[in-house]
Each structure stands twice: as C-alpha cells, then as structure tokens.
Design a protein around this motif. Structure first.
Motif, mmCIF file in Angstrom:
data_model
loop_
_atom_site.group_PDB
_atom_site.id
_atom_site.type_symbol
_atom_site.label_atom_id
_atom_site.label_comp_id
_atom_site.label_asym_id
_atom_site.label_seq_id
_atom_site.Cartn_x
_atom_site.Cartn_y
_atom_site.Cartn_z
ATOM 1 N N LYS A 1 0.670 -1.251 -0.149
ATOM 2 C CA LYS A 1 0.019 0.021 0.004
ATOM 3 C C LYS A 1 0.718 1.287 -0.082
ATOM 4 C CE LYS A 1 -0.644 -0.022 5.047
ATOM 5 N NZ LYS A 1 -1.336 -0.215 6.049
ATOM 6 N N LYS A 2 2.305 1.146 0.475
ATOM 7 C CA LYS A 2 3.108 2.275 0.527
ATOM 8 C C LYS A 2 3.451 2.870 -0.840
ATOM 9 C CE LYS A 2 5.829 0.580 3.661
ATOM 10 N NZ LYS A 2 4.996 -0.717 4.143
ATOM 11 N N SER A 3 3.974 4.076 -0.713
ATOM 12 C CA SER A 3 4.401 4.624 -2.051
ATOM 13 C C SER A 3 6.074 4.202 -1.974
ATOM 14 C CB SER A 3 4.373 6.075 -2.212
ATOM 15 O OG SER A 3 4.529 6.722 -0.831
ATOM 16 N N GLU A 4 6.577 4.063 -0.724
ATOM 17 C CA GLU A 4 8.009 3.613 -0.901
ATOM 18 C C GLU A 4 8.069 2.392 0.190
ATOM 19 O OE1 GLU A 4 10.598 6.646 1.076
ATOM 20 O OE2 GLU A 4 12.505 5.456 0.372
ATOM 21 N N ARG B 1 9.510 0.473 11.090
ATOM 22 C CA ARG B 1 8.776 0.507 12.366
ATOM 23 C C ARG B 1 9.582 -0.584 13.470
ATOM 24 N NH1 ARG B 1 2.822 -1.760 10.666
ATOM 25 N NH2 ARG B 1 2.268 -0.013 9.160
ATOM 26 N N LYS C 1 1.993 1.455 -3.937
ATOM 27 C CA LYS C 1 1.050 2.445 -3.748
ATOM 28 C C LYS C 1 -0.287 1.621 -4.147
ATOM 29 C CE LYS C 1 -0.271 6.734 -2.510
ATOM 30 N NZ LYS C 1 -0.425 7.022 -1.070
ATOM 31 N N LEU D 1 -3.420 -0.731 -2.379
ATOM 32 C CA LEU D 1 -4.174 -1.253 -1.590
ATOM 33 C C LEU D 1 -5.129 -2.188 -1.615
ATOM 34 C CD1 LEU D 1 -4.829 -0.527 1.584
ATOM 35 C CD2 LEU D 1 -6.556 0.819 0.670
ATOM 36 N N THR E 1 -8.419 -3.653 -0.854
ATOM 37 C CA THR E 1 -9.719 -3.068 -0.131
ATOM 38 C C THR E 1 -10.841 -4.280 0.350
ATOM 39 O OG1 THR E 1 -10.716 -2.527 -2.072
ATOM 40 C CG2 THR E 1 -9.239 -0.816 -1.009
ATOM 41 N N GLU F 1 -6.841 -0.963 -4.923
ATOM 42 C CA GLU F 1 -6.738 0.371 -5.546
ATOM 43 C C GLU F 1 -5.598 0.909 -5.907
ATOM 44 O OE1 GLU F 1 -10.551 1.889 -2.862
ATOM 45 O OE2 GLU F 1 -8.767 3.292 -2.926
ATOM 46 N N GLU G 1 -1.408 -5.575 11.542
ATOM 47 C CA GLU G 1 -2.829 -4.916 11.172
ATOM 48 C C GLU G 1 -3.632 -5.756 10.165
ATOM 49 O OE1 GLU G 1 -0.050 -3.238 10.341
ATOM 50 O OE2 GLU G 1 -0.269 -2.075 8.637
ATOM 51 N N LEU H 1 10.896 9.766 14.192
ATOM 52 C CA LEU H 1 9.966 9.385 15.064
ATOM 53 C C LEU H 1 9.152 8.013 14.184
ATOM 54 C CD1 LEU H 1 8.414 8.739 17.714
ATOM 55 C CD2 LEU H 1 6.881 10.443 16.889
ATOM 56 N N ASN H 2 9.430 6.814 14.889
ATOM 57 C CA ASN H 2 8.813 5.799 14.577
ATOM 58 C C ASN H 2 7.941 5.137 15.530
ATOM 59 O OD1 ASN H 2 12.183 4.831 13.695
ATOM 60 N ND2 ASN H 2 10.655 5.655 12.036
ATOM 61 N N ILE H 3 6.812 4.613 15.053
ATOM 62 C CA ILE H 3 5.675 3.683 16.248
ATOM 63 C C ILE H 3 5.203 2.521 15.311
ATOM 64 C CG2 ILE H 3 5.274 5.857 17.200
ATOM 65 C CD1 ILE H 3 2.661 5.958 15.794
ATOM 66 N N GLY H 4 4.565 1.881 16.263
ATOM 67 C CA GLY H 4 4.062 0.630 15.786
ATOM 68 C C GLY H 4 3.621 -0.336 16.751
#
Lengths: 56, 396
Positions: B37-40, B46, B124, B126, B128, B142, B162, B259-262
């Motif tokens: 889903k990501k562009s990069e 993470r 990029k 996703l 759905t 998409e 997730e 900053l990274n979170i997850g």
C-alpha cells in the motif's frame, strides 16, 4: 472516532480492533463507525494517543 | 467494467516476509504479484533494525554495505538502578552477534530481489476486499484512484500486525492488547553510548511489559526506543520514550531526527495460519520472537516457507487448506517450538520487580560466560534465580 492530526498510520489500532473495523491507508484511517461497540481498545493501544472517542 | 489481472500467487505486503515469500514463489516458477500500500517500500520503518548474522546466513543473504549500517560486537544490559552487564566479543563468543540495518534500504532490496526472481511489484496499491470465486481468490485493489481486481490461486497475507487479509479469509489474526507491544522509537544523533559497538537493553519499570533499547547505527547515531504493554501502563509508549530519553545519560543530549511507532505482535505464533487459498506470514502471523520482539529474520524464514509451499501447491493444483497444511507444520518446526520457550521466558521476565532485576544484574555482571545467545542467558538465569528455575528450569 476522532483521529488527531499527529496520527502516523502505524496500524496498531487496526491490529487490536476485535471487530476488524479499522482500515489503514498510507495516510488515512477509515473507521466503520456503525459497527463500533465503543470498547476503546484502539484508543488505549495507540503509541502516540492520536485516537479519541468522539460524541456520537 | 473493472479490470481483472490473473496470477498464480498474490503476496499482499512487501515487508521482508512478503518479499521473501514472493521471491521464493517466483524462483519456483509461479507467476507472482507482490503488492504494497505504501509509495515507498520500507518507509516508514517500524523497528529497531537489528538482525543476527546467523539469521542472514540461514536465509542465504549476503550482507551488503548498502543496507548494513553497523556491525555489532556485543550486548549491554542495564537494570533499573543502572547496573550494567557488558557482554562483548572480546570476552565471550557471540553467535547471535549481528548487524543494524537501514530498513528503508534493506526492505527495498528484498523487494528488488523478488522482482529479479520474476515477481511483479505493485506499489501504492491497497487491497480493499477479498472474496472466494471458482476455487480462487479475487482481491479488490486500489492504485492511484484506479480500482481493479486480482484473481489469484493463492494469496499470501504479509500485511503486518494490522492484517486484514487474514481476517477476510476467516482467520483470527486480531491480537489481544496483552499480545501486542506498543512501540515508539527515535532515530537520534548525538547519542553518547558507553559501548558504541553494542546493542543496549534497559529493563524494568522504564518500559512496563517490555524493554527499552539503544541500537547504534554508527558514529553518534542510534535507534532509541521502547515497547510497552498497554495492559501494564496508563501512559503511551511515546510518553515513556520521552522520559527514557530525558533520564538516560546516553541520550539526554541527543536529538531526534525521526520518530517511528507501531505494534509488535509478541504473543507467539498465530495458531491457524492457513485456510483454503490463503497463507498468513510475517508479523501478520505473529512470527516475532516473544522475548526479544525481533521479527525480521523469523518473518523472512516464515515467508520463505510460505513462498515455497504456495509454489508447490500451484504445481500440484491443490490450493485447499489441506493441501497447504504442510505450511503449519514447517512453521512450527522452524519457529513455533522455540517461540513457546521464549514466551515462557518473557512471562518470567515480566514477573520480576525492579529490585529483582537489579539483583540479577549484580550477579550477572561478575559472571563468566563462554558463549552468549538468548538460550544461554536463560540457562544462566536459572542457575541464580529460584523463581527462574521454577518457571524455566525444564525448558532451557
């Protein structure tokens, strides 16, 4: 659910949602509000407190 | 009419596990699509970016200077009162010594390897939705405003903790809060580490339910982070991280540049990872060491198995749960058994008070070790702590 502007779309909320109601896109979150039972597990899980239960 | 693309195997998620699955499925002759889903690919990172040398060797991946930022020569463990146990290569053998990666580069390279093996990469993009149709899976996707469908004989869900793909297939990939570490990390400059070639762990109430880490990335740069269980604290991971950074001598003068979170799924291997036409792998299947939270190598090992099993199933024309069932068995053998032990070790670690951790560190710091790996550490612990003997004695 109110998503604060500092949300980083990490998806932890989606991972713990017991009803699979959160869709994480690259830069947005979609909640299925109708099915939400207000357990707030997602609110507590967020590493940066970017989720807040709004008044329905 | 919506465009339909057909493929043997669709891998959803191009993290290390997904890319490894795609590479091995393509190498075995299947037509493969790897979508993310990501562009990069690889961004944002993470995790703390640590891998063992042994793990890369097992995966037959040659370390590259393009994605290794630091070679490690030891481990430093710090108890709540600051007692440090330094285990460095000059004192002990370190079979689990390793590297700190640049994940943004590493992940891309793993995806490129999948592409070179023949997988078609779609960024990029996703997913759905997903439904079963004529003994195959149809995934709605998409990309840049365009909706289309991909029909695949087998879908490999590598879409992270997730994961929705597994749930669409009817698998219970949702995690309980007690099984998900909430993590926050800064990449910082100006870090003043006591042992700049060692990874550093801080245990105790500094990070309830987990630990804090400082992983050096060369010069004065380090990943400084922590994981907490939200069932054990009312503060967020980010709040705990701010406190840690402010109070730690190594980081109090450092500055964050990222900053990274997850979430980190630390509850042990997902029990059911297979259903008709679908395999779940990587973080989506909780392929994370429950004790350390490390999941790059284990996810890639799981991904390799997923890719190979899926390709074999395509050759045999059997995509049923039964036909794919060998995946469960191979994952159990490769990861599951050790994870069970580490899960018990984690439960033990979480049962210790700050005082108990200080006492253990006091004994450890003067101990001689011949070799250091996670199992050896636990064995040593069993010898000095009656509580550890009781909980872990038979396991290690």
């Amino acid at each position: 659910m109110i998503v604060k502007e500092w949300c980083m779309y990490c998806g932890e909320c989606a991972g713990v949602c017991p009803r699979n109601l959160i869709e994480v896109r690259e830069i947005s979150l979609n909640f299925n509000k109708e099915e939400c039972k207000d357990c707030r597990i997602c609110v507590k899980a967020c590493p940066v407190q970017a989720l807040e239960k709004g008044d329905d | 009419m919506i465009k339909m693309i057909e493929t043997d195997i669709l891998v959803i998620g191009a993290g290390p596990a997904g890319s490894t699955a795609a590479k091995h499925a393509a190498m075995a002759g299947s037509s493969v699509i790897l979508m993310d889903k990501k562009s990069e690919i690889g961004s944002p990172k993470r995790c703390a970016e640590g891998v063992s040398k042994e793990g890369l060797k097992k995966l037959e991946i040659e370390p590259s200077e393009r994605w290794v930022t630091k070679e490690l020569s030891g481990v430093r463990m710090v108890s709540p009162n600051g007692t440090a146990v330094n285990l460095t290569e000059d004192k002990v053998k370190l079979p689990e010594a390793g590297y700190i990666l640049e994940r943004k580069v590493f992940d891309k390279y793993m995806a490129m390897d999948a592409g070179r093996a023949g997988a078609k990469i779609m960024i990029k993009t996703l997913a759905t939705g997903m439904k079963r149709e004529d003994d195959q899976m149809v995934v709605t996707a998409e990309r840049m405003g365009e909706e289309f469908q991909i029909k695949a004989k087998i879908v490999i869900a590598a879409d992270g903790p997730e994961s929705r793909v597994g749930r669409w297939a009817g698998l219970r990939t949702s995690l309980k809060p007690k099984d998900m570490e909430s993590c926050a990390q800064f990449e910082m400059a100006g870090v003043e580490m006591e042992e700049p070639d060692c990874i550093e762990f801080h245990f105790g109430s500094v990070s309830p339910g987990g630990y804090a880490w400082i992983f050096p990335k060369g010069d004065d740069i380090a990943n400084v982070g922590l994981g907490v269980l939200t069932t054990m604290t009312d503060k967020s991971a980010y709040e705990h991280l701010l406190e840690f950074v402010e109070n730690n001598p190594a980081t109090k003068n450092a500055q964050a540049v990222e900053l990274n979170i997850g979430g980190d799924p630390v509850g042990g291997l997902l029990k059911k990872k297979v259903t008709d036409n679908v395999l779940v792998t990587g973080d989506a299947a909780s392929m994370v060491n429950p004790l350390t939270g490390g999941g790059i190598i284990s996810g890639m090992l799981g991904g390799r198995i997923a890719g190979q099993v899926a390709a074999q199933a395509v050759m045999e024309g059997d995509y049923s749960e039964k036909g794919l069932g060998i995946y469960e068995e191979l994952c159990e053998r490769e990861l599951g058994k050790s994870f069970e032990k580490y899960l018990k070790a984690k439960d033990y670690l979480l049962s210790l008070s700050d005082e108990e951790l200080d006492q253990i560190a006091e004994v450890f710091k003067d101990s001689d070790f011949e070799t250091i790996n996670t199992a050896e550490m636990v064995r040593k612990l069993v010898k000095i702590s009656p509580k550890a003997l009781l909980k872990l004695g038979k396991l290690f």
